[in-house]
Design an enzyme around this catalytic site. Structure first.
Site, PDB file in Angstrom:
ATOM      1  N   LYS A   1      65.906  24.461 -85.091  1.00  0.00           N
ATOM      2  CA  LYS A   1      65.671  23.566 -83.945  1.00  0.00           C
ATOM      3  C   LYS A   1      64.189  23.519 -83.568  1.00  0.00           C
ATOM      4  O   LYS A   1      63.622  22.443 -83.340  1.00  0.00           O
ATOM      5  CB  LYS A   1      66.519  24.054 -82.758  1.00  0.00           C
ATOM      6  CG  LYS A   1      66.266  23.355 -81.450  1.00  0.00           C
ATOM      7  CD  LYS A   1      66.724  21.919 -81.462  1.00  0.00           C
ATOM      8  CE  LYS A   1      66.306  21.202 -80.203  1.00  0.00           C
ATOM      9  NZ  LYS A   1      66.595  19.778 -80.246  1.00  0.00           N
TER      10      LYS A   1
ATOM     11  N   LYS B   1      58.451  23.009 -73.486  1.00  0.00           N
ATOM     12  CA  LYS B   1      59.120  24.311 -73.652  1.00  0.00           C
ATOM     13  C   LYS B   1      59.397  24.571 -75.140  1.00  0.00           C
ATOM     14  O   LYS B   1      59.082  25.634 -75.666  1.00  0.00           O
ATOM     15  CB  LYS B   1      60.438  24.310 -72.868  1.00  0.00           C
ATOM     16  CG  LYS B   1      61.228  25.591 -73.002  1.00  0.00           C
ATOM     17  CD  LYS B   1      62.703  25.414 -72.631  1.00  0.00           C
ATOM     18  CE  LYS B   1      63.481  24.744 -73.741  1.00  0.00           C
ATOM     19  NZ  LYS B   1      64.923  24.807 -73.620  1.00  0.00           N
TER      20      LYS B   1
ATOM     21  N   THR C   1      68.449  25.130 -76.172  1.00  0.00           N
ATOM     22  CA  THR C   1      67.321  25.446 -77.053  1.00  0.00           C
ATOM     23  C   THR C   1      66.569  26.629 -76.449  1.00  0.00           C
ATOM     24  O   THR C   1      65.993  26.505 -75.364  1.00  0.00           O
ATOM     25  CB  THR C   1      66.358  24.244 -77.177  1.00  0.00           C
ATOM     26  OG1 THR C   1      67.103  23.114 -77.630  1.00  0.00           O
ATOM     27  CG2 THR C   1      65.244  24.548 -78.152  1.00  0.00           C
TER      28      THR C   1
END
Ligand code: NAD
Length: 295
Positions: A171, A246, A96
């Site tokens: 995502k 994150k 990711t």
């Protein structure tokens, strides 16, 4: 059977590489941590001692690394994937990372004649081990066709999100929502506790009512309700809160880039930042319930 280089054998990559080997592919596995490579060998992969050695003969390269910085480095440094892969190799980065980093590394790869997709995943460690991940793929139709059979060996769903970077866009939108629903779910369980409601009774009701979500029914933050949930193992071996933070910051960076304000995402970033100061960064993000309970 195809020849696959797998780079990044952590919580997610270990299960994914094992599933590629189980599907009959020849997998050359590399990680900075020798113990991770040894575990991959025990799961049917061949050990590689460097990125260059892993990719040299590979038809496909799969990367599953922590952040965009790691991904850019592994592909672009002098000892990296682009310098050593076969000219006809196809790359899929399942980490990711930001939409910008995904497009940047994809553009550099394509400029050198390679095919590359961003293919981040949803599903967590249990789904990586079970081969039931959902992949969201960014790339051209031709690139998607090439990576689809490889991703299918590791997942239950492989969805073409759009052009390069679109997988990462899907995502971070998904994880922004997950970050928010988990905090809401935790707050609801804490309120239920304080109102004297039994957690199981509340779960049985909310999981079949309008409060239902993945955070509730697949990842309940209270132990004893959902078998695979990290709450049953003191929030170990799940989705590290540092990684959730994150992802949330990637989403906030994207909201900034498109001139949007996302109030709940901003508040969630504040809450997970505080959680990271008070608890271990490796602790599962659903453990934020302990911090909320103590406030
Ligand atoms: P992790 O930290 O457990 O694993 C990453 C691995 O990459 C480590 O073993 C590390 O040693 C290795 N690595 C780092 N730099 C390297 C290099 N230069 N060469 C070779 N290996 C290197 O992380 P993870 O939980 O497996 O997550 C990987 C990615 O997947 C992250 O981007 C994360 O956000 C995403 N993700 C994680 C989950 C989850 O539940 N853990 C779910 C969905 C997506």
């Amino acid at each position: 059977m195809v020849d696959i280089a797998f780079i990044g054998l952590g919580a997610m990559g270990s299960g994914m590489a094992a599933n590629l080997a189980k599907a009959g592919h020849h997998v050359r596995a590399y990680d900075l941590m020798p113990a991770a490579v040894q575990a991959a060998v025990a799961a049917g992969c061949e050990a590689a001692t460097s990125v260059a050695q892993a990719v040299r003969e590979a038809d496909f390269v799969v990367t599953m690394l922590p952040t965009g910085t790691h991904v850019l480095d592994v592909y672009q440094n002098g000892d990296g994937v682009l310098a050593h892969a076969r000219p006809d190799a196809v790359f899929m980065d399942c980490s990711t990372i930001s939409v910008e980093d995904a497009r940047s590394v994809g553009d550099v790869a394509r400029a050198r004649g390679f095919l590359m997709c961003d293919a981040p995943v949803s599903g967590g460690v249990a789904a990586a081990a079970a081969g039931t991940l959902t992949f969201m793929v960014g790339g051209s139709d031709a690139e998607f066709e090439r990576v689809q059979p490889i991703l299918q060996a590791m997942g239950k769903a492989v969805i073409h999100a759009g052009r390069s970077g679109a997988g990462q866009a899907a995502k971070i939108c998904n994880n922004m929502l997950l970050a928010i629903t988990m905090i809401g779910t935790c707050e609801a369980f804490v309120l239920a506790e304080r109102l004297g409601l039994d957690a199981k009774a509340f779960y049985d009701i909310a999981s079949q009512s309008s409060g239902q979500s993945w955070s509730m029914t697949s990842y309940a933050p209270v132990p004893g309700l959902v078998p695979q949930a990290p709450s049953n193992r003191d929030f170990t071996n799940g989705f590290a809160s540092a990684l959730m933070l994150k992802d949330l910051r990637l989403a906030l960076e994207a909201t900034h880039n498109v001139g949007m304000t996302a109030a709940l995402a901003l508040k969630s970033e504040e809450i997970y930042s505080e959680y990271l100061v008070k608890y271990l960064p490796s602790r599962d993000f659903s453990g934020v319930i302990d911090m909320l309970r103590n406030q």
